[in-house]
Write a protein that holds these residues in place. Sequence first.
Motif, PDB file in Angstrom:
ATOM      1  N   UNK A 263       0.832  -1.208   0.000  1.00 21.15           N
ATOM      2  CA  UNK A 263       0.000   0.000   0.000  1.00 21.15           C
ATOM      3  C   UNK A 263       0.868   1.260   0.000  1.00 21.15           C
ATOM      4  N   UNK A 264       1.945   1.200   0.732  1.00 21.81           N
ATOM      5  CA  UNK A 264       2.855   2.345   0.770  1.00 21.81           C
ATOM      6  C   UNK A 264       3.451   2.625  -0.609  1.00 21.81           C
ATOM      7  N   UNK A 265       3.815   1.551  -1.297  1.00 23.05           N
ATOM      8  CA  UNK A 265       4.383   1.715  -2.640  1.00 23.05           C
ATOM      9  C   UNK A 265       3.344   2.253  -3.616  1.00 23.05           C
ATOM     10  N   UNK A 266       2.074   1.773  -3.495  1.00 25.75           N
ATOM     11  CA  UNK A 266       1.007   2.261  -4.379  1.00 25.75           C
ATOM     12  C   UNK A 266       0.731   3.749  -4.138  1.00 25.75           C
ATOM     13  N   UNK A 267       0.741   4.139  -2.865  1.00 28.03           N
ATOM     14  CA  UNK A 267       0.538   5.562  -2.557  1.00 28.03           C
ATOM     15  C   UNK A 267       1.656   6.415  -3.142  1.00 28.03           C
ATOM     16  N   UNK A 268       2.860   5.911  -3.048  1.00 27.84           N
ATOM     17  CA  UNK A 268       3.996   6.656  -3.598  1.00 27.84           C
ATOM     18  C   UNK A 268       3.882   6.785  -5.121  1.00 27.84           C
ATOM     19  N   UNK A 269       3.399   5.701  -5.788  1.00 27.33           N
ATOM     20  CA  UNK A 269       3.231   5.737  -7.243  1.00 27.33           C
ATOM     21  C   UNK A 269       2.154   6.744  -7.646  1.00 27.33           C
ATOM     22  N   UNK A 270       1.067   6.796  -6.851  1.00 28.12           N
ATOM     23  CA  UNK A 270       0.007   7.757  -7.155  1.00 28.12           C
ATOM     24  C   UNK A 270       0.496   9.195  -6.985  1.00 28.12           C
ATOM     25  N   UNK A 271       1.279   9.419  -5.936  1.00 27.05           N
ATOM     26  CA  UNK A 271       1.789  10.775  -5.721  1.00 27.05           C
ATOM     27  C   UNK A 271       2.777  11.183  -6.806  1.00 27.05           C
TER      28      UNK A 271
END
Length: 456
Positions: A263-271
Amino acid sequence: MSVVKKRKHVSKKNKKAWRKHCDITDVEAFLDDQRLEERLGKFELKPDAELFVVDTAGDELKVKEERPLTAKAKKRAKLAETPKCYEVLLPSSKVQDPNAKRNHVNPTGTKPTALSKLKEKRCIEKGIYEKKAELAKKNRKMALNQKRKMKRTRQNFGLDLWGQDLLEAKGIPSTLVDDFVSTEAQLHNVLPDRRLRPKPPLAKTVARKAVELPHPGVSYNPSFKEHQELLQQVVQHEEKIIKRGEHLQRVTTGMFSKVTVQEKENQWREEMHLNEQPHNPADGSGSDSEYRAVNPPVQNKKKDHKTRRKQKERLLEKERLKRQKIDKKKITDLYKLRKLQSSITTKEHTQEKVRELRSTKRAEKAETAPPALNKNKPPQKEPEFVDPADLSGNLSRLTPSTNLLRERFESLQHRGALAATKLMMKKKRKVKSYFKPGHKVTDQEIERYINKKNIK
């Protein structure tokens, strides 16, 4: 015959040349004599008695031997003399004032001004001077009474020689116990480990029983009802502790949500906008080299007169409805005055009762609370409970649940006889060990060091 040398012709254009080539010693000597006469007075004006002494005794007359003065007589003779410290202030010059008709000016504060007269009049009307006089009289009386009291205490001979009031008993050495040495000086010279420590006041000691009776359910053979009552008390105490722990968990760790690595990686990709689809040239929307902005350009579309008029009408209607609502609320509040007054009165009565109840509880707690001898508070007494499996009908088979010495120590703290203490745990220093190799090190020492490291 001596030859007189002719003087040189030198330039005397400046002051410096005049001083260098002119002899003015006679002028300076004359001026020095004149200044000396001004300070000490002229010899022509002085009487003969000051300048000459008539010798009437003669050389052959033997001077009578006088006895030397005593110390007391010397002191009395010096009373009339001017002290040496004041001789500097006396005028030593006899030069007259060049301005004989000089006006005398009073120093500041000698002559009262109009403002000072008005201030003094106001002080007299208010009675400030009388109050100051009464206060000074009262202070003098208090000081006199204190002096008399000190004299009375000094003349008291009813002191117990073997009591604890002696300075030797308080830790002061016998060499310092003298009348002319003050108590502060005696305490200053005492070693730090023997200095007096402030004792707790006896009046504040809580009147509690030395040994409080335990709950009947703690007995080695209690009844079922008493044991269940004690069990309920322990349960309530544990529930409070658990509730407080949950509260701390909720307001500290629970406030932050846990996120997995994915989830942390997905949030970083979205940002970072890494999940956007790449541009496909088959769509026909444009070539790859064409620049495209993320936000489309905004068109400056002007409003016409009708749109602006409608917008203004909506704002005026909104304002009218708001004012109408406020006026309606004012009318309804007028009818609610009696109800509001009754609710305020009821609330005030309720608050007064709660305030009285809190003050009563606070006073009861202050009476039973131990005195604050230091910043630490005595530890709260934990409820004792014996597990039903450990209950036995015989006192000899009962296992003690508390330490008697610790219980007595805490009892003294709860009653205020001893100051509460705090357990200070000293941290063990982690000492790192190193092995220094050398040509004298044997294999046995290396094995011993390796085994020691493995054990740790």
